[in-house]
Design an enzyme around this catalytic site. Structure first.
Site, PDB file in Angstrom:
ATOM      1  N   SER A 100      81.390  71.591   0.149  1.00  0.00           N
ATOM      2  CA  SER A 100      82.296  71.231   1.600  1.00  0.00           C
ATOM      3  C   SER A 100      84.302  70.473   1.053  1.00  0.00           C
ATOM      4  O   SER A 100      85.030  71.186   0.608  1.00  0.00           O
ATOM      5  CB  SER A 100      81.573  71.186   2.928  1.00  0.00           C
ATOM      6  OG  SER A 100      82.607  71.121   3.781  1.00  0.00           O
ATOM      7  N   ASP A 248      83.022  77.032   6.098  1.00  0.00           N
ATOM      8  CA  ASP A 248      82.342  77.182   7.282  1.00  0.00           C
ATOM      9  C   ASP A 248      83.134  76.779   8.238  1.00  0.00           C
ATOM     10  O   ASP A 248      82.076  77.077   9.556  1.00  0.00           O
ATOM     11  CB  ASP A 248      81.055  76.596   6.965  1.00  0.00           C
ATOM     12  CG  ASP A 248      81.340  74.952   7.003  1.00  0.00           C
ATOM     13  OD1 ASP A 248      81.634  74.957   6.194  1.00  0.00           O
ATOM     14  OD2 ASP A 248      80.009  74.798   6.717  1.00  0.00           O
TER      15      ASP A 248
END
Length: 455
Positions: A100, A248
């Site tokens: 991430s 995301d």
């Protein structure tokens, strides 16, 4: 061999650690074998982000799974929500290789069951860790008599088509949008999703580069959206969007370059999802989102449900309650239409549709969803989290004008303000979020609580 202990890298929701110091391709192969044993899958789907270590780790995981007789579909470079799309559309358990927004030397795995159902510490991750630990000591399990196949598949265009089937952008007015991909996977997904829409796209840092040469791919840190804010103003754009490393999460800035609260985005999208659902439905929000969110949900006919912070709690509650939408103050947005999974891209499309469907600027549009003054999340390093929480409870517990609850840390609520203090799962931190009807009250409460925490 020393006793294998993977507790440092197997977290509550995913695997994450420094490569190759904490984990490597040999361990990724064991994770692949353990994943298919725990899920009982006959076939899986695997994808990865742009980090230098991602292709090798992803392929090793695929090898480990195939050696157990399981067929593997590799979708290659993708965003995390694109992997969730593939898991949902193909009906397969999936693994996404990404860390991430963590720095370049990190990598990780986000795993899900078929239909993008999360694999966390209570839903299989603990068993996966225990199997990998055992095999590190005893050696890998015997390969299956017939190994599985590894094939590749392109899913980006199908992912884009699915998202665009959920939000109608064909009749919006033309908009100019600056997108900061932070050298992450938004640079891969945005051009395909936005293609053919009435948008003038101004791209920033679309080159896929897992060393993050321009800034960290974490838009929640104000330092990382400064470039975007300046560019929105310089271009006289209608809005700016910033994605994190695996794309995301999506963060929004208005036409003045001002950040839009993720709570306001949650409220805006909730209104649209409720309208689409005939003005009824359950909307999930975590307990640090603004008071605005449950108010707006009720005003629009919906039922708000408050949960703990963290995607595994939100996804579990989405499934349990049949919720149509869920939002977190960390800019994660979850959709029933998207297998209850989180997708920043779909939230971004809703913002574009809402803005382009009327004539005013974004700042005016979101003002109705930004009714209170919030502190933002303030982290304090504390030696003893439990003792600090007990002191805060003692300070407020005897007051007649407040209520206390323990859903996640400690929340104290009064008529004109609330605050939540909760411990980090991974670091010696307490996280404070406070909100009030006006700035002066919020500042007073924030400083009162911080004084206790930092005493």
């Amino acid at each position: 061999m020393a006793v294998a202990d993977l507790s440092q890298i197997v977290k509550a929701y995913d695997v994450r650690g420094v490569v190759p110091d904490q984990w490597d391709e040999a361990l990724a192969e064991l994770f692949g074998a353990a994943f298919v044993q725990v899920t009982g899958a006959a076939a899986i789907v695997v994808g990865h982000d742009m980090r230098p270590s991602s292709p090798g780790l992803s392929r090793a995981f695929a090898r480990g799974a195939a050696a157990r007789g399981v067929d593997v579909t590799e979708i290659g470079l993708c965003s995390t929500d694109q992997l969730y799309y593939a898991s949902g559309a193909l009906g397969l358990p999936g693994a996404m290789f990404t860390a991430s927004h963590n720095p370049a030397q990190y990598n990780g795995i986000k795993m899900c069951r078929a239909g993008a159902a999360p694999v966390g510490q209570d839903t299989g991750l603990t068993e996966i860790r225990e199997l990998a630990e055992r095999w590190m000591q005893e050696g890998a399990p015997e390969p299956a008599a017939a190994p599985g196949t590894i094939t590749t598949r392109e899913t980006l265009s199908d992912y884009a088509a699915h998202l665009l089937s959920l939000v109608d952008l064909t009749s919006i007015r033309p908009l100019k949008v600056v997108v900061d991909a932070g050298n992450g996977m938004g640079g891969h997904t945005v051009p395909t999703v936005f293609e053919g829409l009435p948008l003038t796209l101004v791209p920033m840092y679309f080159e896929l580069d897992g060393t993050f040469p321009n800034h960290e791919a974490n838009p929640l840190d104000p330092a990382n959206i400064v470039d975007l804010q300046e560019r929105v103003r310089a271009e006289s754009a209608d809005l700016g969007l910033a994605f994190d490393g695996d794309a995301d999460r999506c963060f929004v800035v208005d036409e003045r370059g001002e950040p839009v609260s993720p709570s306001a985005i949650t409220a805006l999208v909730a209104v649209r999802e409720l309208a689409k659902n005939g003005g009824k439905g359950t909307v999930i929000h975590n307990l640090i989102t603004s008071w605005t969110v449950p108010e707006v949900v009720r005003e629009n006919g919906g039922t708000p449900v408050r949960t703990r912070v963290g995607h595994s709690f939100i996804k579990a509650e989405m499934a349990r309650s049949g919720a149509i939408f869920g939002g977190e103050h960390s800019a994660h947005y979850y959709f029933k239409d998207f297998w209850n999974a989180d997708t920043g891209m779909l939230a971004a499309l809703h913002v574009l549709a809402a803005l382009g469907g009327q004539s005013g600027p974004l700042s005016s549009l979101v003002a109705q969803y930004d009714r209170y003054t919030g502190s933002g999340e303030i982290n304090s390093t504390v030696a003893d989290q439990r003792a600090s929480l007990a002191e805060i409870r003692a300070a407020y517990g005897d007051r007649d004008d407040v209520t206390l609850d323990d859903l996640d840390g400690l929340t104290v609520t009064a008529a004109d303000w609330w605050f939540n203090v909760r411990p980090s799962n991974t670091e010696p931190l307490l996280r404070l979020n406070a909100e009030a009807r006006d700035e002066a009250t919020m500042t007073k409460i924030r400083d009162e609580v911080l004084a206790i925490i930092r005493a």
